[in-house]
Motif scaffolding. Structure first.
Motif, PDB file in Angstrom:
ATOM      1  N   SER A   1       0.825  -1.215   0.000  1.00  0.00           N
ATOM      2  CA  SER A   1       0.000   0.000   0.000  1.00  0.00           C
ATOM      3  C   SER A   1       0.856   1.261   0.000  1.00  0.00           C
ATOM      4  N   VAL A   2       2.165   1.099   0.232  1.00  0.00           N
ATOM      5  CA  VAL A   2       3.102   2.228   0.121  1.00  0.00           C
ATOM      6  C   VAL A   2       3.032   2.845  -1.273  1.00  0.00           C
ATOM      7  N   PHE A   3       2.792   2.024  -2.284  1.00  0.00           N
ATOM      8  CA  PHE A   3       2.797   2.499  -3.672  1.00  0.00           C
ATOM      9  C   PHE A   3       1.399   2.932  -4.136  1.00  0.00           C
ATOM     10  N   ALA A   4       0.366   2.298  -3.606  1.00  0.00           N
ATOM     11  CA  ALA A   4      -0.995   2.655  -4.010  1.00  0.00           C
ATOM     12  C   ALA A   4      -1.947   2.322  -2.869  1.00  0.00           C
ATOM     13  N   ARG A   5      -2.600   3.346  -2.329  1.00  0.00           N
ATOM     14  CA  ARG A   5      -3.533   3.107  -1.234  1.00  0.00           C
ATOM     15  C   ARG A   5      -4.770   2.349  -1.705  1.00  0.00           C
ATOM     16  N   GLY A   6      -5.183   2.619  -2.947  1.00  0.00           N
ATOM     17  CA  GLY A   6      -6.305   1.886  -3.511  1.00  0.00           C
ATOM     18  C   GLY A   6      -7.568   1.989  -2.681  1.00  0.00           C
ATOM     19  N   LEU A   7      -8.196   0.836  -2.442  1.00  0.00           N
ATOM     20  CA  LEU A   7      -9.432   0.774  -1.664  1.00  0.00           C
ATOM     21  C   LEU A   7      -9.166   0.622  -0.176  1.00  0.00           C
ATOM     22  N   GLY A   8      -7.906   0.659   0.225  1.00  0.00           N
ATOM     23  CA  GLY A   8      -7.567   0.407   1.624  1.00  0.00           C
ATOM     24  C   GLY A   8      -8.257   1.327   2.599  1.00  0.00           C
ATOM     25  N   ASP A   9      -8.441   2.590   2.225  1.00  0.00           N
ATOM     26  CA  ASP A   9      -9.030   3.549   3.149  1.00  0.00           C
ATOM     27  C   ASP A   9     -10.553   3.509   3.153  1.00  0.00           C
ATOM     28  N   SER A  10     -11.154   2.904   2.140  1.00  0.00           N
ATOM     29  CA  SER A  10     -12.619   2.860   2.079  1.00  0.00           C
ATOM     30  C   SER A  10     -13.184   1.530   2.568  1.00  0.00           C
ATOM     31  N   LEU A  11     -12.346   0.495   2.660  1.00  0.00           N
ATOM     32  CA  LEU A  11     -12.822  -0.793   3.153  1.00  0.00           C
ATOM     33  C   LEU A  11     -13.057  -0.729   4.659  1.00  0.00           C
ATOM     34  N   PRO A  12     -14.033  -1.489   5.161  1.00  0.00           N
ATOM     35  CA  PRO A  12     -14.249  -1.508   6.618  1.00  0.00           C
ATOM     36  C   PRO A  12     -13.040  -2.095   7.331  1.00  0.00           C
ATOM     37  N   SER A  13     -12.734  -1.537   8.489  1.00  0.00           N
ATOM     38  CA  SER A  13     -11.571  -2.013   9.240  1.00  0.00           C
ATOM     39  C   SER A  13     -11.774  -3.429   9.761  1.00  0.00           C
ATOM     40  N   TYR A  14     -13.022  -3.839   9.923  1.00  0.00           N
ATOM     41  CA  TYR A  14     -13.305  -5.213  10.332  1.00  0.00           C
ATOM     42  C   TYR A  14     -14.696  -5.601   9.867  1.00  0.00           C
ATOM     43  N   LEU A  15     -14.955  -6.909   9.825  1.00  0.00           N
ATOM     44  CA  LEU A  15     -16.272  -7.466   9.538  1.00  0.00           C
ATOM     45  C   LEU A  15     -16.770  -8.135  10.809  1.00  0.00           C
ATOM     46  N   GLY A  16     -17.890  -7.645  11.341  1.00  0.00           N
ATOM     47  CA  GLY A  16     -18.445  -8.184  12.576  1.00  0.00           C
ATOM     48  C   GLY A  16     -19.428  -9.315  12.299  1.00  0.00           C
ATOM     49  N   MET A  17     -19.335 -10.388  13.092  1.00  0.00           N
ATOM     50  CA  MET A  17     -20.195 -11.559  12.912  1.00  0.00           C
ATOM     51  C   MET A  17     -21.354 -11.517  13.909  1.00  0.00           C
ATOM     52  N   THR A  18     -22.574 -11.369  13.425  1.00  0.00           N
ATOM     53  CA  THR A  18     -23.772 -11.360  14.259  1.00  0.00           C
ATOM     54  C   THR A  18     -24.747 -12.424  13.757  1.00  0.00           C
ATOM     55  N   ARG A  19     -25.760 -12.693  14.547  1.00  0.00           N
ATOM     56  CA  ARG A  19     -26.779 -13.667  14.132  1.00  0.00           C
ATOM     57  C   ARG A  19     -27.551 -13.165  12.917  1.00  0.00           C
ATOM     58  N   ASN A  20     -27.653 -11.872  12.766  1.00  0.00           N
ATOM     59  CA  ASN A  20     -28.371 -11.299  11.617  1.00  0.00           C
ATOM     60  C   ASN A  20     -27.520 -11.249  10.355  1.00  0.00           C
ATOM     61  N   GLY A  21     -26.266 -11.595  10.460  1.00  0.00           N
ATOM     62  CA  GLY A  21     -25.384 -11.526   9.307  1.00  0.00           C
ATOM     63  C   GLY A  21     -24.103 -10.784   9.634  1.00  0.00           C
ATOM     64  N   ILE A  22     -23.473 -10.265   8.606  1.00  0.00           N
ATOM     65  CA  ILE A  22     -22.168  -9.608   8.744  1.00  0.00           C
ATOM     66  C   ILE A  22     -22.351  -8.098   8.786  1.00  0.00           C
ATOM     67  N   THR A  23     -21.806  -7.471   9.799  1.00  0.00           N
ATOM     68  CA  THR A  23     -21.795  -6.013   9.885  1.00  0.00           C
ATOM     69  C   THR A  23     -20.406  -5.506   9.513  1.00  0.00           C
ATOM     70  N   GLN A  24     -20.337  -4.251   9.112  1.00  0.00           N
ATOM     71  CA  GLN A  24     -19.066  -3.668   8.681  1.00  0.00           C
ATOM     72  C   GLN A  24     -18.638  -2.584   9.661  1.00  0.00           C
ATOM     73  N   GLY A  25     -17.381  -2.667  10.074  1.00  0.00           N
ATOM     74  CA  GLY A  25     -16.828  -1.647  10.945  1.00  0.00           C
ATOM     75  C   GLY A  25     -16.511  -0.381  10.171  1.00  0.00           C
ATOM     76  N   PRO A  26     -16.122   0.678  10.867  1.00  0.00           N
ATOM     77  CA  PRO A  26     -15.791   1.933  10.187  1.00  0.00           C
ATOM     78  C   PRO A  26     -14.547   1.782   9.336  1.00  0.00           C
ATOM     79  N   PRO A  27     -14.421   2.543   8.249  1.00  0.00           N
ATOM     80  CA  PRO A  27     -13.191   2.501   7.451  1.00  0.00           C
ATOM     81  C   PRO A  27     -12.018   3.047   8.233  1.00  0.00           C
ATOM     82  N   SER A  28     -10.816   2.815   7.696  1.00  0.00           N
ATOM     83  CA  SER A  28      -9.610   3.250   8.398  1.00  0.00           C
ATOM     84  C   SER A  28      -9.507   4.764   8.496  1.00  0.00           C
ATOM     85  N   THR A  29     -10.235   5.491   7.633  1.00  0.00           N
ATOM     86  CA  THR A  29     -10.195   6.961   7.661  1.00  0.00           C
ATOM     87  C   THR A  29     -11.283   7.546   8.553  1.00  0.00           C
ATOM     88  N   PHE A  30     -11.972   6.676   9.342  1.00  0.00           N
ATOM     89  CA  PHE A  30     -13.089   7.138  10.163  1.00  0.00           C
ATOM     90  C   PHE A  30     -12.645   8.225  11.143  1.00  0.00           C
TER      91      PHE A  30
END
Length: 471
Positions: free
Chosen positions: A85-114
């Motif tokens: 990512s030193v050469f290209a940040r790409g989608l790194g800053d827009s992807l969720p920092s984590y994926l949370g596992m719940t009974r209702n499905g997968i939740t998305q954490g805030p992006p790294s730029t939150f």
């Protein structure tokens, strides 16, 4: 003769102000951006390690016979930053920092730029931006007057009157200018890599060095495409001033506007729902099933005999009997929920994929989009990495559903808990799939071919026009 013409063209560029501007851009931008982004990567890596440590997934256990709210995240899959990512940040800053596992499905954490500073509003300055935006403009400035300037000054007639073939003349313009351009670029890039290695960047690793080498080759090809664009403009126009205006207009559309317009048009052509709306649909669906189960349980309870005071005591064998009668209904509703939730996910995934496919296709009208797709795939910060991330999240959710979520009982009348047998240990998150360099180029073959096509087609157009021009 060709070598003499190339040397003449190289001296012309070296003694110009444009070469000074190129040197300054190379010496300042490339090493500086690489060094700054490596520090940013190291900070991202520390944040990732701290987040994993705080999540403490290794020691998490859950009792499926105890109540568990559908919105509770029982585990998380964190996205580890990649050193490329030193050469290209790409989608790194827009992807969720984590994926949370719940009974209702997968939740998305805030992006790294939150929680990022205000400077993030101005965008990132990385190697991909420098090549795709800055050096594409410099390449056009090197070639916009290659033919138009000499035609306007009258020197082209003198040169061609000395029995110089037109193809050699134009080749000397292209090759001479390109060599003067790429030598400072490569030297500054090498200096930037040495600076990275000095800071601790693992350039020598087998998964990193070939990708950096591939990124260098793709960058040189991209610069060559814009040299061809500038040459085409220069051969079609007689005035250097007009060529400069047209060149800048073409650069604005090719680099800044068209790649973004493609995805804006895709939102109109293929609209989609939001991930939040899909999650809310699942929540509403589960609430409806829970309400139906509650009604079913009330019916079963009403069927139990009352005592002499007219009261129904739900305990002991009566409670166990109610639980046994409820099990088929719970299994039926659980299966219905899972089937409908899977259908929602598949429909939403198809909508997203169709919209992105339309946007990608439209944006590939310009070589800048191909460079971005290629560079982000090589640096593992693009679409493929995002796909692997979410796919790993789906695999992890399926494992948790098999080991935990499918065993949770919502409507048990009496909960008999045996710690020795009922405790379920949370499954560890799976690693992300590693894409080989060969697979990366295979998936990016369209973009490689497009860049080659642009370079060949534009160069051919310049030669055809120059041969037919009346000097």
């Amino acid at each position: 003769m060709l070598l003499t013409l190339i040397q003449k063209e190289m001296m012309h560029h070296v003694l110009s102000v444009r070469f000074v501007a190129l040197l300054l851009m190379c010496l300042l931008l490339i090493p500086l951006t690489l060094s700054i982004n490596y520090r940013s990567y190291r900070q991202d890596l520390v944040d990732y390690q701290e987040a994993v440590k705080l999540a403490n997934i290794e020691e998490k256990t859950v009792n499926p016979k105890m109540p568990l709210e559908p919105e509770i995240e029982v585990s998380k899959l964190f996205l580890e930053p990649t050193p490329l990512s030193v050469f290209a940040r790409g989608l790194g800053d827009s992807l969720p920092s984590y994926l949370g596992m719940t009974r209702n499905g997968i939740t998305q954490g805030p992006p790294s730029t939150f929680s990022a500073p205000l400077s993030q509003l101005l965008g990132h300055l990385d190697f991909l931006f420098v090549v795709g935006t800055v050096f594409s403009l410099l390449a056009l400035l090197f070639t916009f007057d290659a033919v138009a300037g000499e035609r306007e000054a009258g020197t082209i007639r003198i040169t061609l009157s000395n029995a110089v073939p037109r193809d050699l003349f134009l080749w000397s313009k292209l090759i001479g200018g390109y060599l003067v351009f790429v030598v400072p670029f490569l030297v500054s890039f090498l200096f930037g890599l040495l600076l990275l290695v000095w800071q601790g960047f693992p350039l020598g690793e087998s998964e990193i060095f070939p990708r950096v080498l591939g990124l260098t080759v793709i960058s040189l090809l991209y610069i060559g495409v814009f040299f061809a664009i500038g040459t085409v403009i220069s051969t079609y126009l007689d005035s250097a001033k007009t060529a400069l205006i047209v060149t800048f207009t073409v650069w604005v559309f090719a680099v800044l506007i068209t790649p973004r317009v493609g995805f804006l048009a895709a939102k109109v052509i293929a609209p989609t729902r939001t991930s939040q709306s899909v999650y809310m649909e699942k929540t509403a669906m589960r609430d409806n099933f829970d309400a139906e189960l509650s009604e079913q349980k009330k019916k079963i309870v009403m069927e139990t005999p009352a005592n002499e005071r007219g009261m129904r005591i739900i305990a002991g064998e009566v409670a166990n009997e109610i639980d046994e009668r409820m099990k088929p209904f719970e299994e039926e509703y659980r299966q219905k929920f899972q089937d409908q939730a899977n259908k929602l996910d598949r429909d939403y995934k198809r909508e997203i994929e169709r919209q992105e496919q339309v946007g990608e296709t439209l944006s590939r009208i310009t070589p800048t989009s191909s460079l971005i797709y290629l560079a982000t795939n090589l640096t593992q910060t693009g679409k493929r990495q995002r796909h692997n991330y979410f796919q790993a999240g789906e695999r992890y959710y399926n494992e948790l559903y098999r080991d935990l979520f499918s065993k949770i009982v919502d409507h048990a009348s009496a909960r008999m808990w045996n710690p020795a047998t009922d405790i379920v240990k949370i499954t560890q998150p799976p690693p992300l799939e590693i894409i080989t360099l060969e697979e990366t180029f295979r998936q990016s073959a369209v973009d490689v071919l497009l860049l080659c096509f642009f370079a060949v087609m534009l160069t051919t157009a310049a030669f055809l026009k120059f041969f037919r021009s009346d000097i």
